[in-house]
Design a protein around this motif. Structure first.
Motif, short mmCIF file in Angstrom:
data_model
loop_
_atom_site.label_atom_id
_atom_site.label_comp_id
_atom_site.label_asym_id
_atom_site.label_seq_id
_atom_site.Cartn_x
_atom_site.Cartn_y
_atom_site.Cartn_z
N LYS A 37 0.83 -1.21 0.00
CA LYS A 37 0.00 0.00 0.00
C LYS A 37 0.87 1.27 0.00
O LYS A 37 0.68 2.16 -0.84
N SER A 38 1.79 1.33 0.97
CA SER A 38 2.61 2.53 1.08
C SER A 38 3.50 2.70 -0.16
O SER A 38 3.67 3.81 -0.66
N SER A 39 4.01 1.58 -0.67
CA SER A 39 4.85 1.65 -1.88
C SER A 39 4.06 2.17 -3.07
O SER A 39 4.58 2.92 -3.90
N HIS A 56 4.08 -2.46 9.21
CA HIS A 56 4.88 -1.26 9.40
C HIS A 56 4.03 -0.02 9.64
O HIS A 56 4.28 0.75 10.56
N THR A 57 3.01 0.17 8.82
CA THR A 57 2.14 1.35 8.97
C THR A 57 1.14 1.06 10.09
O THR A 57 0.34 0.13 9.99
N LYS A 58 1.22 1.84 11.17
CA LYS A 58 0.41 1.55 12.37
C LYS A 58 -0.84 2.40 12.46
O LYS A 58 -1.80 2.05 13.12
N VAL A 110 -5.18 8.36 1.53
CA VAL A 110 -5.20 7.82 2.89
C VAL A 110 -4.51 6.45 2.88
O VAL A 110 -4.99 5.51 2.24
N ASP A 111 -3.37 6.39 3.55
CA ASP A 111 -2.61 5.13 3.65
C ASP A 111 -3.04 4.43 4.94
O ASP A 111 -2.90 4.97 6.03
N MET A 112 -3.59 3.22 4.79
CA MET A 112 -4.11 2.49 5.94
C MET A 112 -3.07 1.52 6.49
O MET A 112 -2.25 1.00 5.72
#
Ligand SMILES: Nc1nc2c(ncn2[C@@H]2O[C@H](COP(=O)(O)OP(=O)(O)OP(=O)(O)O)[C@@H](O)[C@H]2O)c(=O)[nH]1
Ligand SMILES: [Mg+2]
Length: 181
Positions: A17-19, A41-43, A57-59
């Motif tokens: 997702k973040s990538s 990693h993404t909390k 919006v990065d979940m």
């Protein structure tokens, strides 16, 4: 005060997702997305403004090493969904839809939010595997979903494949695709 239109990215931890957000909009000032080899990693939900146009919006991921408050956090957001124009549900292109994805799909269907599936990490699969996964996901969307956009996107954030098309789609759904006369 008007709130910026939003698109959000959900999927299992480590699906990319973040990538993907980074590949889509890293050239936009202020978008500094953290990616990691470690799942979970993404909390927290991260909001990235693309100028005045819209907000990404990065979940955090669900499934393995998901934050404990994942369900409350994400469901509350999805239920409220002020100005949420589209949700992108990411599925690993090399392994297809997993048990944990079914819960996320059910959530999107239950809340009636328009969403699209994105097959990630296409650089990791042989073309034959990729096309099989594509057909399976396509069939799943056709026969078992109501609110899903009919065709999955296929991307590689590593090689930037499929990124331009998805960027155009996001510009379109947020009303930012300029008319060419
Ligand atoms: N080969 C390949 N690796 C990728 C791609 N996208 C992401 N990755 C790798 O997958 C791992 C996870 O990427 P992230 O973008 O942090 O995944 P995430 O879904 O945000 O993960 P969480 O925040 O933990 O839920 C990293 O090691 C990335 O480099 C891709 O398109 N191709
Ligand atoms: Mg992440």
């Amino acid at each position: 005060m008007s709130v910026s239109l939003q698109v959000c990215f959900i999927g299992r931890s480590n699906v990319g997702k973040s990538s993907l957000i980074k590949a889509l909009f890293a050239l936009v000032p202020g978008i500094e997305v953290r990616v990691s080899k470690t799942p979970g990693h993404t909390k927290k939900m991260n909001f990235f403004k693309v100028g005045k146009a819209f907000t990404l919006v990065d979940m955090p991921g669900y499934g393995y090493r998901a934050p404990e408050d994942f369900t409350e956090m994400v469901e509350a957001y999805i239920q409220e969904r002020r100005n949420l124009k589209r949700t992108f549900l990411l599925v690993d292109g090399s392994i297809g839809i997993q048990e944990a994805d079914l819960i996320a799909i059910e959530m999107c269907e239950e809340f009636g939010i328009p969403y699209a599936m994105v097959m990630t990490k296409m650089d990791r699969s042989r073309p034959a595997v990729l096309i099989t996964q594509y057909m399976q996901i396509h069939e799943f969307i056709k026969s078992r979903t109501q609110g899903c956009f009919p065709q999955p996107f296929i991307v590689s954030s590593l090689h930037f494949s499929g990124i331009h098309l998805l960027r155009c789609f996001i510009a379109h759904v947020t009303g930012n695709l300029q008319k060419v006369s």
